[in-house]
Design an enzyme around this catalytic site. Structure first.
Site, PDB file in Angstrom:
ATOM      1  N   CYS A 114     -32.460  66.436 -46.803  1.00 42.97           N
ATOM      2  CA  CYS A 114     -31.992  65.062 -47.594  1.00 42.97           C
ATOM      3  C   CYS A 114     -33.013  65.095 -48.885  1.00 42.97           C
ATOM      4  CB  CYS A 114     -32.531  63.960 -46.790  1.00 42.97           C
ATOM      5  SG  CYS A 114     -32.260  62.135 -47.804  1.00 42.97           S
TER       6      CYS A 114
ATOM      7  N   ASP B 206     -34.486  62.709 -50.266  1.00 41.44           N
ATOM      8  CA  ASP B 206     -35.512  61.810 -50.054  1.00 41.44           C
ATOM      9  C   ASP B 206     -36.845  62.319 -50.460  1.00 41.44           C
ATOM     10  OD1 ASP B 206     -37.899  60.184 -48.748  1.00 41.44           O
ATOM     11  OD2 ASP B 206     -36.034  58.984 -47.998  1.00 41.44           O
TER      12      ASP B 206
ATOM     13  N   ARG C  90     -39.778  61.737 -49.869  1.00 42.10           N
ATOM     14  CA  ARG C  90     -41.113  61.849 -48.768  1.00 42.10           C
ATOM     15  C   ARG C  90     -40.642  63.032 -47.907  1.00 42.10           C
ATOM     16  NH1 ARG C  90     -39.644  56.081 -46.506  1.00 42.10           N
ATOM     17  NH2 ARG C  90     -37.358  56.998 -46.552  1.00 42.10           N
TER      18      ARG C  90
ATOM     19  N   HIS D  28     -33.879  62.902 -41.528  1.00 40.26           N
ATOM     20  CA  HIS D  28     -35.161  62.116 -41.159  1.00 40.26           C
ATOM     21  C   HIS D  28     -34.824  60.782 -40.870  1.00 40.26           C
ATOM     22  CE1 HIS D  28     -35.325  59.730 -44.999  1.00 40.26           C
ATOM     23  NE2 HIS D  28     -34.422  60.568 -45.514  1.00 40.26           N
TER      24      HIS D  28
ATOM     25  N   CYS E 205     -33.756  57.155 -42.846  1.00 42.01           N
ATOM     26  CA  CYS E 205     -32.826  57.561 -44.350  1.00 42.01           C
ATOM     27  C   CYS E 205     -31.821  56.509 -44.734  1.00 42.01           C
ATOM     28  CB  CYS E 205     -31.893  58.931 -43.782  1.00 42.01           C
ATOM     29  SG  CYS E 205     -30.858  59.553 -44.998  1.00 42.01           S
TER      30      CYS E 205
END
Length: 250
Positions: free
Chosen positions: A43, A45, A47, A99, A102
């Site tokens: 992803c 993302d 993080r 994750h 999400c």
């Protein structure tokens, strides 16, 4: 945390100097190091950084990221990255990594409109709809995590039935595809135990993965049917003359 673009350049210069000081020749070696064994499909993302999570150095993992780690057969970006990794870099393992927490998965679960990305997230809504009965039977607070894992399973199969992987396995190249999930809350990777190596029927692998996800997040009541719709897909390496056992990717 940097507060300006200029600070990013300053931090970069500091990092470059520190790496060369602590590990002389680091960048000289890096020029020759694009020979990764692994490909990470994850992803976007911020993080979920692949190298830091796995403890791998630059040059040791080839990375493709998008919103909610989706692989669809109309996405030439993802397919081109997979082809480059498999045919040119000769990676041996591809990890599809979702994750927990999400935002894309959560939006798909709730049917929440977020803008242009709704069209992309529709792919996860298709996964949600396929397993709606199962998700409705789970406690509400774990449905997003369950859908996160279901989405990973779906994308593992999508990678496996891509022309890139069909061609690779047909010529005898050894490449494994794995489904993982990452916990932003604890920093740990979870092996979802869905792995494909081109030698086994995909429908059974997918169904077993869905069963594990269901029992992980909420065991059904006694006597309740599983109501799992198999993700029908079959590899061309299998005997094409099996009749009704053969299946097409959905």
């Amino acid at each position: 945390m940097p507060t300006s673009i200029e600070e990013l350049f300053a931090h970069n210069r500091e990092w470059s100097a520190r790496m060369e000081r602590e590990r002389p020749g680091f960048f000289t070696g890096l020029v020759k190091q694009q020979a990764p064994r692994y490909m990470w499909i994850g992803c976007s993302d911020s993080r979920v950084p692949a190298n830091q999570i796995t403890g791998l150095e630059p040059g040791e993992v080839f990375v493709h990221r998008n919103v909610a780690n989706i692989v669809v057969h109309s996405d030439l970006n993802a397919l081109s990255a997979i082809q480059f990794a498999v045919e040119h870099l000769k990676v041996e393992d591809i990890m599809v990594v979702g994750h927990y927490g999400c935002a894309g998965v959560k939006a798909a679960l709730e049917g929440k409109r977020i803008g242009l990305a709704d069209n992309w997230i529709r792919h996860i809504q298709n996964v949600r709809d396929r397993h709606q009965i199962m998700l409705d039977a789970l406690p509400q607070e774990v449905r997003a995590d369950a859908l996160c894992e279901l989405n990973v399973a779906e994308q593992v199969i999508n990678v496996a039935v891509s022309t890139v992987m069909i061609d690779a396995w047909s010529r005898g190249q050894k490449v494994n595809i794995h489904g993982w999930s990452f916990g932003v809350h604890d920093g740990l990777l979870q092996d979802l135990e869905i792995s494909v190596d081109g030698t086994r029927p995909l429908d059974g692998i997918y169904k077993a993965a869905v069963q594990r996800i269901r029992y992980k997040w909420g065991k059904p009541s006694q006597g309740e049917p599983l109501n799992i719709e198999p993700r029908r897909a079959r590899l061309p390496l299998e005997d094409a003359g099996d009749g009704e056992d053969s299946a097409q990717a959905s």
